[in-house]
Design a protein around this motif. Sequence first.
Motif, PDB file in Angstrom:
ATOM      1  N   ALA A  49       0.821  -1.217   0.000  1.00  0.00           N
ATOM      2  CA  ALA A  49       0.000   0.000   0.000  1.00  0.00           C
ATOM      3  C   ALA A  49       0.854   1.266   0.000  1.00  0.00           C
ATOM      4  CB  ALA A  49      -0.938   0.006   1.201  1.00  0.00           C
ATOM      5  N   ALA A  50       1.929   1.253   0.760  1.00  0.00           N
ATOM      6  CA  ALA A  50       2.791   2.436   0.813  1.00  0.00           C
ATOM      7  C   ALA A  50       3.422   2.703  -0.548  1.00  0.00           C
ATOM      8  CB  ALA A  50       3.869   2.260   1.877  1.00  0.00           C
ATOM      9  N   GLU A  51       3.896   1.647  -1.191  1.00  0.00           N
ATOM     10  CA  GLU A  51       4.501   1.803  -2.510  1.00  0.00           C
ATOM     11  C   GLU A  51       3.471   2.279  -3.535  1.00  0.00           C
ATOM     12  OE1 GLU A  51       7.022  -0.839  -0.100  1.00  0.00           O
ATOM     13  OE2 GLU A  51       4.871  -0.805  -0.536  1.00  0.00           O
ATOM     14  N   GLN A  52       2.242   1.731  -3.427  1.00  0.00           N
ATOM     15  CA  GLN A  52       1.167   2.157  -4.322  1.00  0.00           C
ATOM     16  C   GLN A  52       0.810   3.626  -4.109  1.00  0.00           C
ATOM     17  OE1 GLN A  52      -0.488   0.519  -6.800  1.00  0.00           O
ATOM     18  NE2 GLN A  52       0.983  -1.171  -6.575  1.00  0.00           N
ATOM     19  N   LEU A  53       0.863   4.053  -2.841  1.00  0.00           N
ATOM     20  CA  LEU A  53       0.581   5.466  -2.529  1.00  0.00           C
ATOM     21  C   LEU A  53       1.602   6.370  -3.195  1.00  0.00           C
ATOM     22  CD1 LEU A  53      -0.777   7.808  -1.070  1.00  0.00           C
ATOM     23  CD2 LEU A  53       0.520   7.198   0.993  1.00  0.00           C
ATOM     24  N   LEU A  54       2.889   6.015  -3.079  1.00  0.00           N
ATOM     25  CA  LEU A  54       3.921   6.828  -3.718  1.00  0.00           C
ATOM     26  C   LEU A  54       3.757   6.834  -5.235  1.00  0.00           C
ATOM     27  CD1 LEU A  54       7.116   5.902  -1.645  1.00  0.00           C
ATOM     28  CD2 LEU A  54       5.840   8.050  -1.615  1.00  0.00           C
ATOM     29  N   ALA A  55       3.492   5.679  -5.794  1.00  0.00           N
ATOM     30  CA  ALA A  55       3.353   5.578  -7.246  1.00  0.00           C
ATOM     31  C   ALA A  55       2.129   6.346  -7.749  1.00  0.00           C
ATOM     32  CB  ALA A  55       3.260   4.107  -7.662  1.00  0.00           C
ATOM     33  N   GLY A  56       1.089   6.382  -6.926  1.00  0.00           N
ATOM     34  CA  GLY A  56      -0.143   7.048  -7.336  1.00  0.00           C
ATOM     35  C   GLY A  56      -0.336   8.423  -6.741  1.00  0.00           C
ATOM     36  N   HIS A  57       0.754   9.048  -6.304  1.00  0.00           N
ATOM     37  CA  HIS A  57       0.612  10.332  -5.629  1.00  0.00           C
ATOM     38  C   HIS A  57      -0.026  11.399  -6.511  1.00  0.00           C
ATOM     39  CE1 HIS A  57       1.880  14.316  -4.066  1.00  0.00           C
ATOM     40  NE2 HIS A  57       1.452  13.772  -2.950  1.00  0.00           N
ATOM     41  N   ASP A  58       0.242  11.365  -7.803  1.00  0.00           N
ATOM     42  CA  ASP A  58      -0.372  12.356  -8.698  1.00  0.00           C
ATOM     43  C   ASP A  58      -1.892  12.217  -8.692  1.00  0.00           C
ATOM     44  OD1 ASP A  58       2.072  13.378  -9.339  1.00  0.00           O
ATOM     45  OD2 ASP A  58       2.230  12.374 -11.283  1.00  0.00           O
ATOM     46  N   ILE A  59      -2.381  10.990  -8.562  1.00  0.00           N
ATOM     47  CA  ILE A  59      -3.825  10.769  -8.495  1.00  0.00           C
ATOM     48  C   ILE A  59      -4.370  11.268  -7.163  1.00  0.00           C
ATOM     49  CG2 ILE A  59      -5.652   9.012  -8.486  1.00  0.00           C
ATOM     50  CD1 ILE A  59      -3.836   7.288 -10.259  1.00  0.00           C
ATOM     51  N   VAL A  60      -3.661  10.974  -6.081  1.00  0.00           N
ATOM     52  CA  VAL A  60      -4.069  11.423  -4.751  1.00  0.00           C
ATOM     53  C   VAL A  60      -4.118  12.948  -4.695  1.00  0.00           C
ATOM     54  CG1 VAL A  60      -3.434  11.471  -2.303  1.00  0.00           C
ATOM     55  CG2 VAL A  60      -3.180   9.365  -3.620  1.00  0.00           C
ATOM     56  N   ALA A  61      -3.179  13.585  -5.357  1.00  0.00           N
ATOM     57  CA  ALA A  61      -3.077  15.050  -5.304  1.00  0.00           C
ATOM     58  C   ALA A  61      -3.978  15.753  -6.315  1.00  0.00           C
ATOM     59  CB  ALA A  61      -1.629  15.474  -5.539  1.00  0.00           C
ATOM     60  N   ASP A  62      -4.580  15.016  -7.227  1.00  0.00           N
ATOM     61  CA  ASP A  62      -5.440  15.613  -8.253  1.00  0.00           C
ATOM     62  C   ASP A  62      -6.600  16.351  -7.590  1.00  0.00           C
ATOM     63  OD1 ASP A  62      -7.009  16.300 -10.375  1.00  0.00           O
ATOM     64  OD2 ASP A  62      -7.235  14.272 -11.161  1.00  0.00           O
ATOM     65  N   ARG A  63      -6.738  17.640  -7.868  1.00  0.00           N
ATOM     66  CA  ARG A  63      -7.727  18.466  -7.182  1.00  0.00           C
ATOM     67  C   ARG A  63      -9.085  18.502  -7.870  1.00  0.00           C
ATOM     68  NH1 ARG A  63      -5.362  24.002  -4.969  1.00  0.00           N
ATOM     69  NH2 ARG A  63      -7.414  23.841  -3.967  1.00  0.00           N
ATOM     70  N   SER A  64      -9.213  17.869  -8.995  1.00  0.00           N
ATOM     71  CA  SER A  64     -10.528  17.850  -9.640  1.00  0.00           C
ATOM     72  C   SER A  64     -11.487  17.024  -8.783  1.00  0.00           C
ATOM     73  CB  SER A  64     -10.429  17.248 -11.046  1.00  0.00           C
ATOM     74  OG  SER A  64      -9.888  15.937 -11.003  1.00  0.00           O
ATOM     75  N   GLY A  65     -12.634  17.605  -8.491  1.00  0.00           N
ATOM     76  CA  GLY A  65     -13.614  16.917  -7.662  1.00  0.00           C
ATOM     77  C   GLY A  65     -13.382  17.050  -6.177  1.00  0.00           C
ATOM     78  N   GLU A  66     -12.414  17.864  -5.761  1.00  0.00           N
ATOM     79  CA  GLU A  66     -12.155  18.027  -4.335  1.00  0.00           C
ATOM     80  C   GLU A  66     -13.342  18.687  -3.635  1.00  0.00           C
ATOM     81  OE1 GLU A  66      -8.735  20.513  -3.841  1.00  0.00           O
ATOM     82  OE2 GLU A  66      -9.753  22.331  -4.469  1.00  0.00           O
ATOM     83  N   VAL A  67     -13.438  18.473  -2.325  1.00  0.00           N
ATOM     84  CA  VAL A  67     -14.538  19.041  -1.544  1.00  0.00           C
ATOM     85  C   VAL A  67     -13.975  19.801  -0.354  1.00  0.00           C
ATOM     86  CG1 VAL A  67     -16.139  17.210  -2.204  1.00  0.00           C
ATOM     87  CG2 VAL A  67     -14.757  16.954  -0.111  1.00  0.00           C
ATOM     88  N   ILE A  68     -14.817  20.648   0.233  1.00  0.00           N
ATOM     89  CA  ILE A  68     -14.487  21.325   1.486  1.00  0.00           C
ATOM     90  C   ILE A  68     -15.299  20.650   2.580  1.00  0.00           C
ATOM     91  CG2 ILE A  68     -14.470  23.515   2.739  1.00  0.00           C
ATOM     92  CD1 ILE A  68     -14.518  24.930   0.011  1.00  0.00           C
ATOM     93  N   PRO A  69     -14.699  19.808   3.403  1.00  0.00           N
ATOM     94  CA  PRO A  69     -15.456  19.085   4.428  1.00  0.00           C
ATOM     95  C   PRO A  69     -16.145  20.033   5.405  1.00  0.00           C
ATOM     96  CG  PRO A  69     -13.301  18.085   4.123  1.00  0.00           C
ATOM     97  CD  PRO A  69     -13.288  19.389   3.378  1.00  0.00           C
TER      98      PRO A  69
END
Length: 305
Positions: free
Chosen positions: A263-283
């Motif tokens: 999971a940690a390696e997948q997180l690093l590899a997919g960081h651009d997806i995690v950081a993608d701001r399209s569709g972000e919300v204000i909780p």
Amino acid sequence: MSIDLAGRVAIVTGAGGGLGRAHALLLARRGAKVVVNDLGGASDGSGGSISAAQKVVADIEAMGGEAMASGASVTDHLEVEAMVADAVGRWGRVDILVNNAGILRDRTFSKMELADFRAVVDVHLMGAVNCTKAVWELMRAQKYGRIVMTTSSSGLYGNFGQSNYGAAKMALVGLMQTLGLEGEKYNVRVNCLAPTAATRMMEGVLPQPMLDALAPERVSPAVLALVSEDAPNRKIICAGGGSFEQANVTLTVGLFIEDRPDAAEQLLAGHDIVADRSGEVIPVNATVQGQVELAKGGFDLAAML
């Protein structure tokens, strides 16, 4: 629609000069009775004199307003409680609190003494806590209150050499978010102001034309809006040079990785997806993050609460 503060009582801390003075004068011009609080110390918090606060009171009285000076230290909760009691004794209530008092002790973290870190946090964060605590029950009981916390771009975005200041200023955002929730049903609204203004803390840092453009008076309309009858709740308003913006703490859609050994390696590899701001919300509150995360695994947290 003109904002009218007639009958309202305001406390402005750190109001002996700079931003606080500009805030106090504007609130007074709009009809508020103002407690002008200022310890009268240097920018690092040393020393103290009530003369600066008294001068602002004189300015308010000269234009026909009502004001009283206070030399209470915001770091001393007993002095703060006495200041609030004096205001209530004279005018019967407190409607507005502008937590503006602050100090600077800038150094890189490697060179900073822990005492300097604590001192800045004590004034900015605990000073705001002390003042807010002293008016909180009054505001809840009267079903009306407007509180402004002064945060900073240094807290929101970071600034070299200001780990103590930035930490304290971002802490005020967290304080505002929770108090805004707790005060909402009592018509107590809490917001943050992130000002950019030429004060004594910035002298020698910026050229004079920029300092002139960043006059404190060009920030104060944001305070007036945030303490008005129609003030929003739980907003971070940025202001400087006559410009006004809103900062937000957002949550991206993110990436569902599940319970994988890498999971940690997948997180690093997919960081651009995690950081993608399209569709972000204000909780709207802290549970939203958990709702978003559990929903990806097929759980409905909202239905369980």
